[in-house]
Write an enzyme that holds these catalytic residues in place. Structure first.
Site, mmCIF file in Angstrom:
data_model
loop_
_atom_site.group_PDB
_atom_site.id
_atom_site.type_symbol
_atom_site.label_atom_id
_atom_site.label_comp_id
_atom_site.label_asym_id
_atom_site.label_seq_id
_atom_site.Cartn_x
_atom_site.Cartn_y
_atom_site.Cartn_z
ATOM 1 N N GLY A 125 -9.044 65.604 26.708
ATOM 2 C CA GLY A 125 -8.294 64.388 26.418
ATOM 3 C C GLY A 125 -9.136 63.229 25.951
ATOM 4 C CG ASP A 131 -10.028 71.100 35.571
ATOM 5 O OD1 ASP A 131 -11.222 71.269 35.880
ATOM 6 O OD2 ASP A 131 -9.397 70.066 35.876
#
Length: 491
Positions: A409, A240
């Protein structure tokens, strides 16, 4: 008029996953989340597993929901690094993949260094030496469960395993393979020297494929089961971090980035890996990405600390949103207590607030006596650690970076973004929040030629996403406090 391209991205984090449709009209990328689900590890008789069959069930649900919104031409999956599944001779999964936070790798780094020196291991792999790495997980299997390793015929990292479930194709995507400590960083191939030194099998490792390779199509039986049209399976940047790297909204070749989520990864993108005495001393890793580039970066424990605190408070009957925790931290007294975020006691799951308090007692600091004080201690300590990592990286490369691109995030915390700008004494350009999913989508589009280059992709993302700038406001105060943080955490 350009025909709209539609692709489906699955992004798996350490605690949740989601399916997102990406639509590209030739000018901008639009995202629609169609499915979100929990990703909870399962502890069984002392071993922590990933519930891989449940996760594949959620992939199916995501594809069904995406299909109801219209057809998609490809599917791409990104996950965390290092973990894997083992297949037997018939291609059946031998057991659920084990979680990297499981205790099985305790002491394995020391065992490995009896067989190969730390210097040679780093020189060959260019990887930050951490107990969670695949190499040490395999060594634990060899020592603790040799019968399992003897039955294995193929090792597949988590995104590669899910791609296999979708297509039947067994390949190892380059970026995820570089997290394993089993790849020769310069040769970009499996390191026989490392594996043979530890007595680990080489033949279970599959063929490597470049990032953004179309490896096959959805299995026909799967399409029939779910009522889907055929679609390509693309090995995007399976790690990721490298999917997020593709979405850094910059036109500069030399840039500093911080991917902020459960883990924080601070680094830069280079044409070739950097492996020297300085990088070994700083324990900086080299990961592979799109186009065979190297990400020279530092792995830092990130929002895991706050996530685990929140879980503990929930167990105690106290429910807080992340926004509420940020407000409590903002109101707490600044610079009262510090921790080293990467201290070993903060790696496993458990009662994180008490571990933080114990660290502060041990180092002779005021003990955080409220929820806000605990969260502020974490945020300030993370910002200090980011400064330290940035200085180490710049020293290794002999180069200064004028700003920091902060993605993921974690940028939803304005407090952490501002602290990072102050601690690092440079502007922070925050955005996009959904960097990993955007990168996953982008790499699928690159695989089909819908976008011509990574540079073009980053320009598209920069034009479509809102980027917020945080200027340093208290750099001198943070510089003084950084010296105190270094003294405390070096104990």
């Amino acid at each position: 008029m350009t025909e709209e391209k539609r692709v489906l991205a699955f992004d798996f984090g350490a605690s949740s996953g989601r399916a997102v449709i990406g639509r590209f009209d030739g000018r901008s990328i639009h995202m629609e989340e169609v499915h979100r689900f929990a990703n909870d590890p399962v502890m069984v008789r002392g071993t922590m597993y990933w519930d891989i069959l449940r996760l594949f069930h959620e992939i199916k649900q995501g594809m069904i929901k995406a299909h109801l919104a219209g057809s998609f031409t490809s599917v791409g999956i990104d996950t965390w690094g290092v973990d894997f599944g083992l297949l037997d001779e018939q291609g059946y999964l031998l057991e659920n993949p084990v979680h990297y936070r499981d205790a099985r790798t305790s002491g394995m780094v020391e065992e490995a260094l009896h067989c190969i020196s730390r210097e040679e291991l780093y020189h060959l792999t260019g990887n930050q030496i951490m107990p969670i790495n695949t190499l040490f997980q395999l060594l634990s299997l060899k020592q603790q469960r040799p019968e399992m390793l003897a039955r294995a015929r193929t090792l597949l990292f988590m995104p590669d395993l899910m791609n296999y479930f979708l297509s039947g194709v067994r390949k190892a995507e380059y970026s995820i393979a570089t997290t394993s400590q089993m790849l020769d960083a310069r040769e970009k191939s499996w390191s026989r020297r490392v594996l043979e030194a530890l007595g680990l099998p080489v033949d279970i490792l599959p063929e490597l494929v470049p990032t953004a390779t179309r490896i096959g199509k959805l299995d026909a039986a799967l399409c029939e089961e779910l009522g889907l049209e055929t679609a390509s399976v693309v090995a995007v940047a399976g790690h990721d971090t490298q999917s997020a790297m593709a979405a850094v909204p910059t036109e500069q070749e030399n840039f500093l980035f911080l991917s902020c989520g459960t883990w924080s990864l601070l680094g830069t993108e280079l044409s070739e890996p950097v492996i020297n005495e300085a990088s070994a001393q700083a324990n900086i890793t080299n990961e592979g990405g799109y186009g065979g580039k190297a990400s020279f970066l530092k792995n830092i424990i990130g929002l895991w600390l706050i996530q685990e605190c929140r879980r503990q408070w929930q167990r105690e009957g106290r429910e807080y949103s992340f926004g509420e925790l940020e407000q409590l931290a903002k109101a707490a007294e600044p610079f009262r207590s510090f921790i080293h975020p990467d201290a070993p006691e903060f790696v496993p799951s458990g009662n994180m607030p008490e571990r933080i308090r114990a660290y502060c007692r041990r180092t002779g600091q005021p003990v955080p006596d409220s929820i806000g004080a605990v969260v502020r201690c974490i945020d300030e300590s993370l910002a200090m650690r980011y400064r330290q990592a940035a200085l180490e990286l710049e020293a290794c490369l002999g180069r200064a970076y004028p700003c920091l691109h902060m993605i993921g995030g974690g940028i939803q915390s304005q407090l952490l973004c501002q602290m990072t700008a102050d601690a690092c004494a440079r502007p922070v350009l925050a955005g996009p929040v959904e960097a990993t999913v955007l990168g996953n989508i982008t790499l699928q589009l690159l695989s089909t030629g819908a976008i011509g280059s990574l540079r073009e992709a980053r320009q598209i993302i920069k034009a479509s996403e809102g980027i917020r700038t945080y200027q340093p406001e208290q750099a001198e105060r943070w510089q003084a406090e950084y010296q105190r943080w270094e003294e405390i955490t070096s104990c």
